[in-house]
Motif scaffolding. Structure first.
Motif, PDB file in Angstrom:
ATOM      1  N   GLU A  43      39.748  39.598  34.697  1.00  0.00           N
ATOM      2  CA  GLU A  43      39.181  38.408  34.068  1.00  0.00           C
ATOM      3  C   GLU A  43      38.466  38.762  32.767  1.00  0.00           C
ATOM      4  O   GLU A  43      38.544  38.029  31.777  1.00  0.00           O
ATOM      5  CB  GLU A  43      38.216  37.710  35.025  1.00  0.00           C
ATOM      6  N   TRP A  59      31.076  37.385  48.784  1.00  0.00           N
ATOM      7  CA  TRP A  59      32.263  37.555  47.948  1.00  0.00           C
ATOM      8  C   TRP A  59      32.262  36.551  46.792  1.00  0.00           C
ATOM      9  O   TRP A  59      32.593  36.909  45.657  1.00  0.00           O
ATOM     10  CB  TRP A  59      33.523  37.383  48.789  1.00  0.00           C
ATOM     11  N   GLU A  64      32.323  35.535  31.163  1.00  0.00           N
ATOM     12  CA  GLU A  64      32.699  36.861  31.650  1.00  0.00           C
ATOM     13  C   GLU A  64      31.943  38.006  30.973  1.00  0.00           C
ATOM     14  O   GLU A  64      31.516  38.943  31.650  1.00  0.00           O
ATOM     15  CB  GLU A  64      34.217  37.071  31.486  1.00  0.00           C
ATOM     16  N   THR A 106      32.279  37.747  42.920  1.00  0.00           N
ATOM     17  CA  THR A 106      33.335  37.382  41.978  1.00  0.00           C
ATOM     18  C   THR A 106      32.804  36.518  40.841  1.00  0.00           C
ATOM     19  O   THR A 106      33.369  36.507  39.743  1.00  0.00           O
ATOM     20  CB  THR A 106      34.474  36.638  42.698  1.00  0.00           C
ATOM     21  N   THR A 111      39.283  30.909  35.884  1.00  0.00           N
ATOM     22  CA  THR A 111      39.426  30.522  37.287  1.00  0.00           C
ATOM     23  C   THR A 111      38.561  29.322  37.628  1.00  0.00           C
ATOM     24  O   THR A 111      38.367  29.003  38.797  1.00  0.00           O
ATOM     25  CB  THR A 111      39.052  31.700  38.204  1.00  0.00           C
ATOM     26  N   ALA A 157      41.424  42.943  40.366  1.00  0.00           N
ATOM     27  CA  ALA A 157      40.776  41.651  40.592  1.00  0.00           C
ATOM     28  C   ALA A 157      39.561  41.800  41.507  1.00  0.00           C
ATOM     29  O   ALA A 157      38.932  40.807  41.868  1.00  0.00           O
ATOM     30  CB  ALA A 157      41.768  40.669  41.205  1.00  0.00           C
ATOM     31  N   ALA A 158      39.230  43.038  41.867  1.00  0.00           N
ATOM     32  CA  ALA A 158      38.078  43.291  42.733  1.00  0.00           C
ATOM     33  C   ALA A 158      36.804  43.318  41.889  1.00  0.00           C
ATOM     34  O   ALA A 158      36.770  43.953  40.833  1.00  0.00           O
ATOM     35  CB  ALA A 158      38.244  44.619  43.467  1.00  0.00           C
ATOM     36  N   PRO A 159      35.756  42.635  42.333  1.00  0.00           N
ATOM     37  CA  PRO A 159      34.525  42.595  41.542  1.00  0.00           C
ATOM     38  C   PRO A 159      33.728  43.891  41.636  1.00  0.00           C
ATOM     39  O   PRO A 159      33.678  44.524  42.697  1.00  0.00           O
ATOM     40  CB  PRO A 159      33.748  41.436  42.171  1.00  0.00           C
ATOM     41  N   TYR A 169      26.068  41.875  36.885  1.00  0.00           N
ATOM     42  CA  TYR A 169      26.574  42.694  37.993  1.00  0.00           C
ATOM     43  C   TYR A 169      25.600  43.802  38.370  1.00  0.00           C
ATOM     44  O   TYR A 169      25.618  44.309  39.497  1.00  0.00           O
ATOM     45  CB  TYR A 169      27.938  43.289  37.632  1.00  0.00           C
ATOM     46  N   VAL A 192      34.811  41.479  36.966  1.00  0.00           N
ATOM     47  CA  VAL A 192      36.186  41.474  37.463  1.00  0.00           C
ATOM     48  C   VAL A 192      37.071  41.897  36.290  1.00  0.00           C
ATOM     49  O   VAL A 192      37.268  41.120  35.349  1.00  0.00           O
ATOM     50  CB  VAL A 192      36.601  40.079  37.980  1.00  0.00           C
ATOM     51  N   ASN A 207      34.200  29.604  40.163  1.00  0.00           N
ATOM     52  CA  ASN A 207      34.359  31.048  40.255  1.00  0.00           C
ATOM     53  C   ASN A 207      33.785  31.777  39.050  1.00  0.00           C
ATOM     54  O   ASN A 207      33.580  32.992  39.108  1.00  0.00           O
ATOM     55  CB  ASN A 207      35.835  31.417  40.408  1.00  0.00           C
ATOM     56  N   ASN A 208      33.557  31.077  37.960  1.00  0.00           N
ATOM     57  CA  ASN A 208      32.998  31.686  36.759  1.00  0.00           C
ATOM     58  C   ASN A 208      31.742  30.930  36.329  1.00  0.00           C
ATOM     59  O   ASN A 208      31.751  30.182  35.346  1.00  0.00           O
ATOM     60  CB  ASN A 208      34.020  31.666  35.607  1.00  0.00           C
TER      61      ASN A 208
END
Length: 229
Positions: free
Chosen positions: A56, A44, A72, A48, A63, A135-137, A79, A53, A67-68
């Motif tokens: 984001e 997870w 982005e 993320t 975040t 907010a789900a990746p 991904y 996301v 987390n980043n």
């Protein structure tokens, strides 16, 4: 719905699908590093951090560096090389292996790599636009692979493809019917999918497919393999 097994379309220009092979190796390697032997919490965190996301990406939510780990916008590429499970990985790689070699033959090695990444970016963007507050990746190669399927459909609609229908029945079928049916199912699934099935990124599949159609049609005069398109 089905898993592709083999097609009958020979390579005409390139000797071997080096980029397709490299993409498969990278995807498998990344899964072995990030998802195959790690726990759900670690997966997870990876998803993320390197997945798309939507909230984001659109709203520049900060975040923190943990987390980043990458900007982005760059997640629209990263991904594409992450998967959440063995079946997720195997399914995408099976479609990529059967259909991508001929698309690489048409675009050339570098052109195909660029085409693949652009389809993945378009897939991530449409998914984000259709679910802007999520907010789900989003992770997986399916968006980029969907673009490959669209290109194959346009370039080789009469090709014969062996598929495993419903994971049980081996069946030879034309690429036109197999891939048109696949795309129709993606569209239909948006409206009829169960709550669990809604976790599948249907909009990413559609976005990648549409990008593949558009790019192949626009660039048709520059393709190395000339077809009736």
């Amino acid at each position: 719905m089905f898993v592709p097994l083999h097609d009958n379309t020979p390579l005409r220009v390139i000797r071997f699908q080096y980029v397709t092979g490299a993409l498969i190796v990278i995807n498998v390697t990344m899964f072995l590093i990030t998802g195959a032997f790690t726990g759900e919490q670690a997966l997870w965190a990876m998803a993320t951090g390197y997945g798309v996301v939507p909230v984001e990406l659109l709203h520049a939510v900060d975040t923190g560096p943990f987390n980043n780990p990458v900007p982005e916008p760059l997640t629209l590429i990263t991904y594409e090389f992450l998967h959440g499970g063995w079946m997720h990985l195997i399914s995408n790689m099976a479609f990529l292996w059967v259909f991508a070699d001929n698309v690489e033959d048409a675009f050339g090695h570098f052109g195909f790599l660029l085409f693949y990444l652009l389809c993945g970016i378009a897939a991530g963007m449409l998914h984000t636009l259709m679910q802007p507050d999520s907010a789900a990746p989003l992770i997986g190669a399916s968006g980029a692979v969907s673009g490959v399927l669209a290109s194959y459909l346009l370039l080789y609609p009469r090709a014969r493809v062996w598929i495993l229908l419903f994971m049980r029945i081996p069946l030879p079928i034309s690429a036109f019917w197999a891939l048109s049916g696949w795309f129709a199912l993606q569209l239909l699934s948006i409206f009829i999918a169960s709550e669990d099935e809604l976790q599948v990124a249907w909009w990413a599949h559609i976005g990648g497919f549409l990008a593949g159609l558009i790019l192949t049609f626009v660039l048709r005069s520059r393709l190395l393999v000339k077809t009736s398109l």
